[in-house]
Write an enzyme that holds these catalytic residues in place. Structure first.
Site: not given
Ligand code: IMP
Ligand code: MG
Length: 222
Positions: A86-87, A142, A146, A196, A202, A208
Site C-alpha cells: 500500500k505504501g 515504490e 530498504d 520513517v 506506515d 500513511r
Molecule cells: P525491503 O524489502 O527491505 O526493501 O522493504 C521494502 C518495504 O518495507 C517498503 O515497501 C515498505 O513497505 C517497508 N519499509 C522499509 N523501510 C521502511 C520505513 O522506514 N518506514 C516504513 N516502511 C518501511
Molecule cells: Mg509497511
C-alpha cells in the site's frame, strides 16, 4: 519550516536524486511540543520527533521524477505504472498527475515475511495485476527501498511476463539498498538508515496519511 530540523535538501548535480546527508535522529530533532508538532494537526499529537522531508520538498521532487521518467517514454508507448500497495499509493497519485505524458495504472500487493520493521525477501503475492504486461514498458513505483529484497523479487517475477522494459522509480532509498543487484533508475531521496513514516509509509498501518515524511518518536515503538 518553523522549528523543524529536516536535513539539507540541495539537489545533486548529476541527477534527480537528493542525498539527505545530515542524519536526523530523535536526539537532534526538535522535540514535539506545544510550538513544534507537525503531527498534531493531522491527529497524531506528540507522536513524531522530526520532519525529514517537508511536503513542499516532496512535491517538487515528484515533479522532477515525473519529468525524468516521461523523457524516457513516448506518447506512442506510454508507461504502465505498477504501484506496489500500500505504501506507494500516495506517491503514485501525485507522480502520475505530475507526468507531462499519459500513463496507465496497475496495482500489485505483495507481502514480505519478516518483522514489523524489516523484510526477509520471502515474498507472497496478495493481489496480482489485472492485465497482461506483454510488450509493455512498465515502471514499478515504490515508496522506499530498504533491503531491496522485495523489489528484487518483484522485478524477477514481472520479467517472466514478457514486458518490453522494466524500470523502477522509488521515492526514497536507504543505504542498505546498494547491496542489492537491482537497477533503480529513478530515485527521489537517499535517506539515512532511520525508520520513517508518512506520505504512504506506515508503522502498524498508521501515519500513511501524513503529507510529509517524518521520524516517529522513539517512545512510539519501544
Ligand atoms: P525491503 O524489502 O527491505 O526493501 O522493504 C521494502 C518495504 O518495507 C517498503 O515497501 C515498505 O513497505 C517497508 N519499509 C522499509 N523501510 C521502511 C520505513 O522506514 N518506514 C516504513 N516502511 C518501511
Ligand atoms: Mg509497511
Amino acid at each position: 519550516m518553523h522549528g523543524s530540523s529536516h536535513a539539507d535538501l540541495g539537489s545533486s548535480p548529476d541527477g534527480v536524486v537528493t542525498t539527505l546527508t545530515t542524519l536526523v535522529s530523535s536526539d537532534d530533532a526538535t522535540p514535539a511540543g506545544e510550538d513544534w508538532d507537525p503531527g498534531a494537526v493531522h491527529g497524531y499529537p506528540g507522536e513524531l520527533s522530526a520532519v525529514l522531508i517537508p511536503a513542499e520538498a516532496l512535491q517538487a521532487k515528484i515533479v522532477e521524477l515525473a519529468r525524468a521518467v516521461a523523457a524516457d517514454h513516448t506518447l506512442e508507448s506510454p508507461p504502465l505504472l505498477i504501484c506496489v500497495l500500500k505504501g506507494a499509493v500516495i506517491f503514485v497519485t501525485d507522480f502520475a498527475r505530475a507526468m507531462p505524458i499519459p500513463s496507465e495504472l496497475e496495482f500489485m500487493a505483495v507481502t514480505s515475511y519478516g518483522s514489523a520493521t524489516s523484510s526477509s525477501g520471502v515474498v507472497r503475492i496478495l493481489k496480482d495485476l489485472d492485465r497482461d504486461i506483454t510488450g509493455r514498458r512498465v515502471v514499478i513505483v515504490e515508496d522506499i527501498i530498504d533491503s531491496g529484497l522485495t523489489l528484487s523479487w518483484l522485478v524477477k517475477n514481472l520479467a517472466t511476463r514478457g514486458p518490453a522494459a522494466i524500470d523502477v522509480v522509488a521515492l526514497l532509498r536507504k543505504p542498505e539498498a546498494v547491496k542489492v543487484d537491482v537497477d533503480v533508475r529513478y530515485v527521489g531521496f537517499d535517506i539515512p538508515t532511520e525508520f520513517v513514516v508518512g506520505y504512504g509509509l506506515d508503522y502498524a498501518e498508521r501515519y500513511r496519511d501524513l503529507p510529509f515524511v517524518g521520524l516517529l518518536g522513539e517512545h512510539m515503538y519501544r
